[in-house]
Structures are given as structure tokens and as C-alpha cells.
Scaffold this motif. Structure first.
Motif, PDB file in Angstrom:
ATOM      1  N   LEU A   1      14.690  -3.071   6.123  1.00  0.00           N
ATOM      2  CA  LEU A   1      14.544  -1.786   5.440  1.00  0.00           C
ATOM      3  C   LEU A   1      13.078  -1.395   5.331  1.00  0.00           C
ATOM      4  O   LEU A   1      12.206  -2.265   5.246  1.00  0.00           O
ATOM      5  CB  LEU A   1      15.157  -1.860   4.039  1.00  0.00           C
ATOM      6  N   PRO A   2      12.769  -0.087   5.292  1.00  0.00           N
ATOM      7  CA  PRO A   2      11.385   0.341   5.068  1.00  0.00           C
ATOM      8  C   PRO A   2      10.939  -0.001   3.649  1.00  0.00           C
ATOM      9  O   PRO A   2      11.751  -0.381   2.817  1.00  0.00           O
ATOM     10  CB  PRO A   2      11.414   1.854   5.275  1.00  0.00           C
ATOM     11  N   THR A   3       9.654   0.140   3.409  1.00  0.00           N
ATOM     12  CA  THR A   3       9.141  -0.148   2.072  1.00  0.00           C
ATOM     13  C   THR A   3       9.696   0.863   1.067  1.00  0.00           C
ATOM     14  O   THR A   3      10.093   1.966   1.424  1.00  0.00           O
ATOM     15  CB  THR A   3       7.607  -0.097   2.013  1.00  0.00           C
ATOM     16  N   SER A   4       9.684   0.481  -0.178  1.00  0.00           N
ATOM     17  CA  SER A   4      10.182   1.343  -1.250  1.00  0.00           C
ATOM     18  C   SER A   4       9.452   0.983  -2.538  1.00  0.00           C
ATOM     19  O   SER A   4       8.801  -0.067  -2.611  1.00  0.00           O
ATOM     20  CB  SER A   4      11.700   1.160  -1.417  1.00  0.00           C
ATOM     21  N   PRO A   5       9.529   1.819  -3.578  1.00  0.00           N
ATOM     22  CA  PRO A   5       8.833   1.519  -4.828  1.00  0.00           C
ATOM     23  C   PRO A   5       9.194   0.126  -5.334  1.00  0.00           C
ATOM     24  O   PRO A   5      10.341  -0.287  -5.291  1.00  0.00           O
ATOM     25  CB  PRO A   5       9.339   2.606  -5.780  1.00  0.00           C
TER      26      PRO A   5
END
Length: 193
Positions: free
Chosen positions: A93-97
Motif C-alpha cells: 500500500l502507499p504511505t498514509s497518515p
């Protein structure tokens, strides 16, 4: 989106996907990447946005149609082995908060220094940290001043400790613009002229 009725006006893919190789050098996955900051700016009477993204680039986006006027080269150097380890832990998954590497490329508009009466872009990079405390990427932390009309880097200052810095602030001392940086653990700030 329309601010009046909320319907979609246009949509544009901004960040480049990342091809990740495993520790044997085999293609492991293609990962979508996140957009982090979107900062509005007016250039020659047209509404634009400065956009930073997980691929390490800053772009100028035309808000009328979503086209890209320019993009920088990557301001962050990525290490293949670190990317594999990072995205494997994130299940592709891409980065996220809340992630260790989220918001490692922040942008803001600052006073014009190129003489074209358009504010410049200050980009701050932090190269990331894995849970074990080791660096996640092979690049260096730094500040980059980017000409907003052309996308060219005017100056860069690398080697700064930007580990816990969510944002920089701008102040004026004796009519000169300075950059204020919070400093990790010391409870102090640094000033860059």
C-alpha cells in the motif's frame, strides 16, 4: 470538485507508480503512490497548485484542467532494498497518515526571490525512518527552494535534521526572510537565512 455542488470537475493521476524489486532483484510489485501536499498559487493570473508526492517530486498543476505544467526531478533518492522492506510491511500500500515515511516531502509558498513577482516554493524532505530506527531511504534530508514559474531548484541545503519536523515557518528579521526549523528533542529552533 465543485465547491458549490460537490460534483467532480476533473481527476488526474499525479504521482508515478513505483516498481519494487525483492532482495533477489526480481520484480515484486507495482505500488501506487500518495499525493501529500496541495498548495494553491496564482501564476500569470491563472490558478495553479503546487503538489508534492510520495515519488519524491514537486509539480505545478493547472487547476482548470489538471494538466502538469512542470515537475522537478526526484528530491528524494530511494534505495531498492529499503523500498522492498517498507512496502512489504505495508502489504503493498502507499504511505498514509501515521506511517514513518508520511509527509517526508512538504511544500509551502514563500516570498519571491527570483524577481518575477511570484512566490517561490520551499520543499522540505525527510528521507524516512523504519521502525528499527534505521534510515528508510538512501537520500539526505534537506530544504529546496524551487522557482515556481519554471520548477528549477534555486538552492538546496542538505544535511539538516528534519526528523520530527511537520512543517517549517517563515519569519522576517530586519526585512530579511528567514526559515525557522523545529529541532528534535532539544526543545529549540534553528534559523536558516
Amino acid at each position: 470538485l465543485s465547491g458549490r455542488v460537490g460534483n467532480l470537475i476533473w481527476q488526474s493521476k499525479i504521482a508515478e507508480r513505483c516498481i519494487v524489486f525483492d532482495d533477489r532483484g526480481n520484480k515484486w510489485a507495482t505500488i501506487d503512490r500518495s499525493v501529500w501536499d496541495i498548495v494553491p498559487i496564482e501564476i500569470q493570473g491563472k490558478q495553479k497548485a503546487i503538489v508534492s508526492s510520495e515519488d519524491g517530486k514537486v509539480r505545478l498543476i493547472n487547476l482548470e484542467d489538471g494538466t502538469c505544467d512542470w515537475e522537478t526531478s526526484s528530491l528524494i533518492e530511494y534505495s531498492s532494498s529499503s523500498l522492498y522492506e517498507y512496502y512489504r510491511q505495508k502489504n503493498r500500500l502507499p504511505t498514509s497518515p501515521g506511517d514513518f515515511n508520511f509527509f517526508n516531502l512538504r511544500v509551502s509558498v514563500v516570498e519571491d526571490v527570483s524577481g518575477d513577482s511570484i512566490g517561490e516554493i520551499l520543499a522540505s524532505t525527510y528521507v524516512g525512518e523504519r521502525a528499527e530506527g534505521k534510515g528508510g531511504y538512501a537520500g539526505v534530508s534537506g530544504l529546496f527552494l524551487i522557482d515556481s514559474a519554471s520548477g528549477k531548484v534555486i538552492w538546496q541545503e542538505t544535511g539538516l535534521n528534519l526528523k520530527n519536523m511537520a512543517r517549517v515557518e517563515i519569519a522576517y528579521l530586519d526585512g530579511k526572510q528567514v526559515i525557522l526549523l523545529p529541532q528534535e528533542k532539544s526543545g529549540s529552533i534553528a534559523r536558516v537565512e
